[in-house]
Design an enzyme around this catalytic site. Structure first.
Site, PDB file in Angstrom:
ATOM      1  N   GLU A   1      35.169  40.516  31.983  1.00 29.89           N
ATOM      2  CA  GLU A   1      34.712  40.159  33.327  1.00 29.89           C
ATOM      3  C   GLU A   1      34.837  41.273  34.364  1.00 29.89           C
ATOM      4  O   GLU A   1      35.598  41.158  35.330  1.00 29.89           O
ATOM      5  CB  GLU A   1      35.478  38.935  33.833  1.00 29.89           C
ATOM      6  CG  GLU A   1      35.283  37.700  32.992  1.00 29.89           C
ATOM      7  CD  GLU A   1      35.914  36.464  33.626  1.00 29.89           C
ATOM      8  OE1 GLU A   1      36.672  36.610  34.587  1.00 29.89           O
ATOM      9  OE2 GLU A   1      35.614  35.359  33.152  1.00 29.89           O
TER      10      GLU A   1
ATOM     11  N   GLU B   1      34.869  32.354  26.780  1.00 32.27           N
ATOM     12  CA  GLU B   1      35.741  31.454  27.545  1.00 32.27           C
ATOM     13  C   GLU B   1      34.919  30.285  28.053  1.00 32.27           C
ATOM     14  O   GLU B   1      33.773  30.469  28.478  1.00 32.27           O
ATOM     15  CB  GLU B   1      36.359  32.142  28.781  1.00 32.27           C
ATOM     16  CG  GLU B   1      37.477  33.090  28.478  1.00 32.27           C
ATOM     17  CD  GLU B   1      38.066  33.733  29.741  1.00 32.27           C
ATOM     18  OE1 GLU B   1      38.055  33.100  30.819  1.00 32.27           O
ATOM     19  OE2 GLU B   1      38.524  34.878  29.627  1.00 32.27           O
TER      20      GLU B   1
HETATM   21  C1  BGP Z   1      38.512  33.932  33.893  1.00 33.25           C
HETATM   22  C2  BGP Z   1      39.551  34.873  33.330  1.00 33.25           C
HETATM   23  C3  BGP Z   1      40.718  34.232  32.684  1.00 33.25           C
HETATM   24  C4  BGP Z   1      41.164  32.944  33.362  1.00 33.25           C
HETATM   25  C5  BGP Z   1      39.999  32.047  33.722  1.00 33.25           C
HETATM   26  C6  BGP Z   1      40.386  30.838  34.529  1.00 33.25           C
HETATM   27  O1  BGP Z   1      37.868  34.524  34.957  1.00 33.25           O
HETATM   28  O2  BGP Z   1      38.963  35.730  32.378  1.00 33.25           O
HETATM   29  O3  BGP Z   1      41.737  35.174  32.570  1.00 33.25           O
HETATM   30  O4  BGP Z   1      42.015  33.194  34.385  1.00 33.25           O
HETATM   31  O5  BGP Z   1      39.015  32.751  34.430  1.00 33.25           O
HETATM   32  O6  BGP Z   1      40.583  31.211  35.854  1.00 33.25           O
HETATM   33  P1  BGP Z   1      41.607  30.496  36.809  1.00 33.25           P
HETATM   34  O7  BGP Z   1      42.936  30.711  36.164  1.00 33.25           O
HETATM   35  O8  BGP Z   1      41.472  31.187  38.112  1.00 33.25           O
HETATM   36  O9  BGP Z   1      41.223  29.077  36.881  1.00 33.25           O
END
Ligand code: BGP
Length: 469
Positions: free
Chosen positions: A163, A374
């Site tokens: 990302e 993800e």
């Molecule tokens: C993505 C990242 C992850 C994780 C996820 C959820 O952007 O790659 O590392 O953090 O988001 O985000 P959050 O924890 O802010 O809900």
């Protein structure tokens, strides 16, 4: 229909969010070790010093993954464990830890899917200009090579970066991630270019080594849709896709930047410093990139800002993904809509947006191989009589897996799905309150692990290869 035999059902994590052991076994200090301790930067001052102690408990965690039937585990390597100061000596203890983790996965037939950079940068590089300095680009290429040589005999799936848009936007525009700069437009675009270049260098090196695995990058996938059929909002959505998606995907998949953005940058004096050779490098390596990883949580609903709105400084609270922020150039803003459904953190739940977005990708980039690296629901899980009844998570993943199935049926080249996250972990800006895992971590009881309802559900989905979806 069952999911194809070569489709991987997985789940993911990232080093800083799970490992802990922040100063053990020769690991160097990272940007996040420092940034998370600046008052007001993270939710209730949480940091990853201990996280969920995956560093010491990886055997137990991998055993649970095996019990769940997980086919692949996506995790990231902490650069500072391998090369503590970023571009100097190698730390054998760091190599040993990831060797052990990889071997533990393989013992159970779990495919390791490794991310090289999930935001934790060795401090000396951070302090020397971070991603705006090409020293970091070159250091990354060296670090990547060290990892390929150390682990490449067993790791056949590599993601260079996680990302780029998030660590660059939050780091250079919103001040919510390191280096914590605000409205640093020039630095923002420079950092993105330096990352794409680092990716290209790593891909080139990987192919030279002939390890016969695959390498790609993971980007946020947040396709923009207009709130309605009005012309200026349609324009705004297209504009958003250029800046939020094509700027990130084109240099990787087409080997060049979108002209629409380049023209605007030139007018504003924001064109990154780059050489002809670097641009050629992007061009030459585009064809070597094996796949694109997509992290999908929500689409963007976009509205044109009328008049001459200026981009504003955005606080940490406005940087957690909830719609409502203006674009850096003041052209559009993301909005919440009455007829949409949102999580407790204001993220839209939309499997339709996911599917439409995948179609958009196919249209622009053709048959590129894709992994969903993800996808998941951040929630405060209900506990009923000591059981973690995360039914909303099951619903969320179910809907999104159905969209994946439909997409495959339409000929979209999707080869795997990684739920975020395998285990409850540290959210960068939301602490431990926002849970994502199949495995619960009890912070009041020595970080004890416990299977959630979704654990059993996902196990069944994997066993039956999604036939009932
Ligand atoms: C993505 C990242 C992850 C994780 C996820 C959820 O952007 O790659 O590392 O953090 O988001 O985000 P959050 O924890 O802010 O809900």
């Amino acid at each position: 229909m069952k999911f194809p035999k070569d489709f991987l059902f997985g789940a993911a994590s990232a080093s800083y969010q799970v490992e802990g052991a922040w100063n053990e076994d020769g690991k160097g200090v990272t940007n996040w070790d420092i940034f998370s301790k600046i008052p007001g930067k993270t939710f209730e001052g949480t940091n990853g010093d201990v996280a969920v102690d995956h560093y010491h408990r990886y055997k137990e965690d991998v055993r649970l993954m095996a019990e769940m039937g997980l086919e692949s585990y996506r995790f990231s390597i902490s650069w500072a464990r391998i090369i503590p100061d970023g571009d100097g000596e190698i730390n054998e203890k760091g190599i040993e830890f990831y060797n052990n983790l990889i071997d533990e996965c393989l013992k159970y037939g779990i495919v390791p899917f490794v991310t090289l950079y999930h935001w934790d940068l060795p401090l000396p590089l951070e302090e020397d200009g971070s991603w705006t300095n090409k020293r970091t680009t070159n250091a990354f290429a060296k670090y990547a090579e060290v990892c390929f040589k150390a682990f490449g005999d067993r790791v056949k799936h590599w993601i260079t970066f996680n990302e780029t848009i998030v660590f660059c936007t939050l780091g250079y525009l919103n001040g919510a991630h390191p280096p914590g700069l605000v409205n640093a437009h020039k630095e923002y675009f420079q950092a993105t270019h330096n990352v794409f270049l680092a990716h290209a260098l790593a891909v080139k090196k990987y192919k030279e080594l002939k390890q016969y695995g695959e390498i790609g990058i993971t980007h946020v996938f947040s396709p923009a849709f207009s709130v309605d059929g009005q012309e200026d909002n349609l324009f705004a959505a297209n504009h958003a896709n250029y800046y939020q998606t094509y700027w990130y995907y084109d240099p990787i998949l087409k080997g060049e930047y979108p002209q629409y953005v380049l023209d605007a940058l030139q007018k504003k004096g924001l064109t990154p410093d780059w050489t002809e050779e670097e641009l050629r490098m992007l061009k030459d390596t585009a064809g070597l990139n094996d796949f694109m990883g997509l992290n999908y949580y929500q689409p963007a609903r976009v509205e044109k800002i009328q008049g001459t709105a200026k981009s504003v400084e955005i606080s940490r609270d406005n940087s957690t993904g909830r719609p409502g922020n203006p674009s850096f150039d003041g052209v559009y803003k993301t909005v919440m809509m009455e007829d949409k459904v949102y999580t407790k953190w204001g993220w839209e739940i939309s499997a339709e947006g996911f599917l439409d977005g995948l179609r958009m990708i196919k249209e622009r980039y053709g048959d590129v191989k894709l992994y969903i690296t993800e996808n998941g629901l951040g929630d405060e899980d209900p506990v009923i009589e000591d059981e973690i009844m995360d039914v909303p998570r099951i619903k969320y993943i179910e809907e999104h897996l159905k969209a994946v199935k439909t997409a495959i049926g339409e000929g979209i080249n999707l080869k795997g799905y990684y739920a975020w996250s395998v285990i409850d972990l540290l959210s960068w800006l939301n602490g431990y309150k926002k849970q994502y895992g199949f495995i619960y971590v009890d912070h009041k009881n020595n970080l004890a692990r416990k299977k959630k309802l979704s654990f059993h559900w996902y196990k069944h989905i994997i066993e039956t290869r999604g036939e009932e979806l």
